[in-house]
Design an enzyme around this catalytic site. Sequence first.
Site, PDB file in Angstrom:
ATOM      1  N   LYS A  72      58.381  59.676  65.991  1.00 57.95           N
ATOM      2  CA  LYS A  72      59.610  59.807  65.191  1.00 57.95           C
ATOM      3  C   LYS A  72      60.457  58.531  65.196  1.00 57.95           C
ATOM      4  O   LYS A  72      61.177  58.257  64.248  1.00 57.95           O
ATOM      5  CB  LYS A  72      60.454  60.992  65.683  1.00 57.95           C
ATOM      6  CG  LYS A  72      59.849  62.344  65.321  1.00 57.95           C
ATOM      7  CD  LYS A  72      60.783  63.474  65.710  1.00 57.95           C
ATOM      8  CE  LYS A  72      60.171  64.812  65.386  1.00 57.95           C
ATOM      9  NZ  LYS A  72      61.083  65.933  65.637  1.00 57.95           N
ATOM     10  N   THR A 159      69.539  63.118  83.056  1.00 62.29           N
ATOM     11  CA  THR A 159      69.867  61.700  83.224  1.00 62.29           C
ATOM     12  C   THR A 159      71.187  61.422  82.507  1.00 62.29           C
ATOM     13  O   THR A 159      71.243  61.419  81.268  1.00 62.29           O
ATOM     14  CB  THR A 159      68.741  60.817  82.632  1.00 62.29           C
ATOM     15  OG1 THR A 159      67.489  61.298  83.146  1.00 62.29           O
ATOM     16  CG2 THR A 159      68.921  59.361  82.964  1.00 62.29           C
ATOM     17  N   LEU A 160      72.238  61.219  83.285  1.00 57.50           N
ATOM     18  CA  LEU A 160      73.572  61.084  82.702  1.00 57.50           C
ATOM     19  C   LEU A 160      73.665  59.915  81.715  1.00 57.50           C
ATOM     20  O   LEU A 160      74.304  60.026  80.668  1.00 57.50           O
ATOM     21  CB  LEU A 160      74.609  60.955  83.828  1.00 57.50           C
ATOM     22  CG  LEU A 160      76.069  60.878  83.392  1.00 57.50           C
ATOM     23  CD1 LEU A 160      76.480  62.095  82.579  1.00 57.50           C
ATOM     24  CD2 LEU A 160      76.989  60.741  84.618  1.00 57.50           C
TER      25      LEU A 160
END
Length: 288
Positions: A72, A159-160
């Site tokens: 994508k 995962t911040l």
Amino acid sequence: MDKITSTTRLLGLIGNPVKGSLSPEFQNFVIDRLNLGYVYLAFSVEHELLVQAIEGLRALGTSGLNVTVPYKKAVFGEMDALSDSAKAVSAVNTVVFQENGELRGENTDWLGFIKSLERNGFEPRDKRCFVFGAGGAAAAVVYGLLRMNAGRIFIANRTLENARYLVDKLSPYSDGTDLNCGSLSWPGLSEELRESDLIVNATSVGMTGDEGKSICDDPAVFGSNQIVYDLIYNPSPTFFLQMASNEGARTIGGLEMLILQGLESLKLWTRVEFDSFEMLNDVKSFLR
Ligand code: NAP
């Protein structure tokens, strides 16, 4: 499908793997129902042959493609033009081969999601929305909710940094929406969830092979005033949706979004208008 003739046009899906994709089945069903002169095939393409595959399909006069994992983003550079949504979400799930030979990259994932909410009577305007995940699917969901003027969107991700990146990327599309994020261990998570009108799982946690898992393991955050959406469509329902449903929440699985985004792609390729919701019901019965 009507007979394939010398004028039948080609549509398709590129990805790797594509085996097991529902798109060829339901797109050919819709093509048949609408009596369109197209055929839809799936192509599993090796990464090093991606550009050649696209150029070959262009040379053959293909009308359109869906793009799935893992391409994508990779097809971005091959496009001559990009829609606003494809730019915003940084992903192309639909390629339109235009009459002048140019390739236009579109994203219909966000529209499939929003249309599915509409079908279920949920109007995001001014509502509190919670999204688990910060990958490509989450970007489409958050972009759609911003376009619909949600009141608040909170993104929670393992995962911040990825969540922060998504907030930064999509902030320009926020017209008054309070867009914020945190990690999965943020102390205020349960309260944020309890106060949300819509909760979406846009992570891959709970997919087939991982069925017993849920991105949220506290049933107390769900309630009967909420809509809980899982983008995963296999298994159906997911463990996440079973938990929410047990607490009285209204639940929606990912199949509707998958079909509705595909129907939007078909409209872009063929320029034929039809009632998406009516067709969705027919496709669901067919796939059953
Ligand atoms: P992606 O870009 O790879 O993102 C995956 C997301 O899941 C990331 O936020 C990742 O967090 C999180 N994640 C993965 N494993 C995790 C774990 N063990 N614990 C917690 N978080 C985890 O994938 P995607 O394209 O966004 O797809 C996500 C899901 O949506 C897939 O299940 C896909 O099938 C589904 N989907 C459905 C539709 C539909 O039409 N129904 C459309 C698109 C996608 P990190 O950032 O920490 O890695």
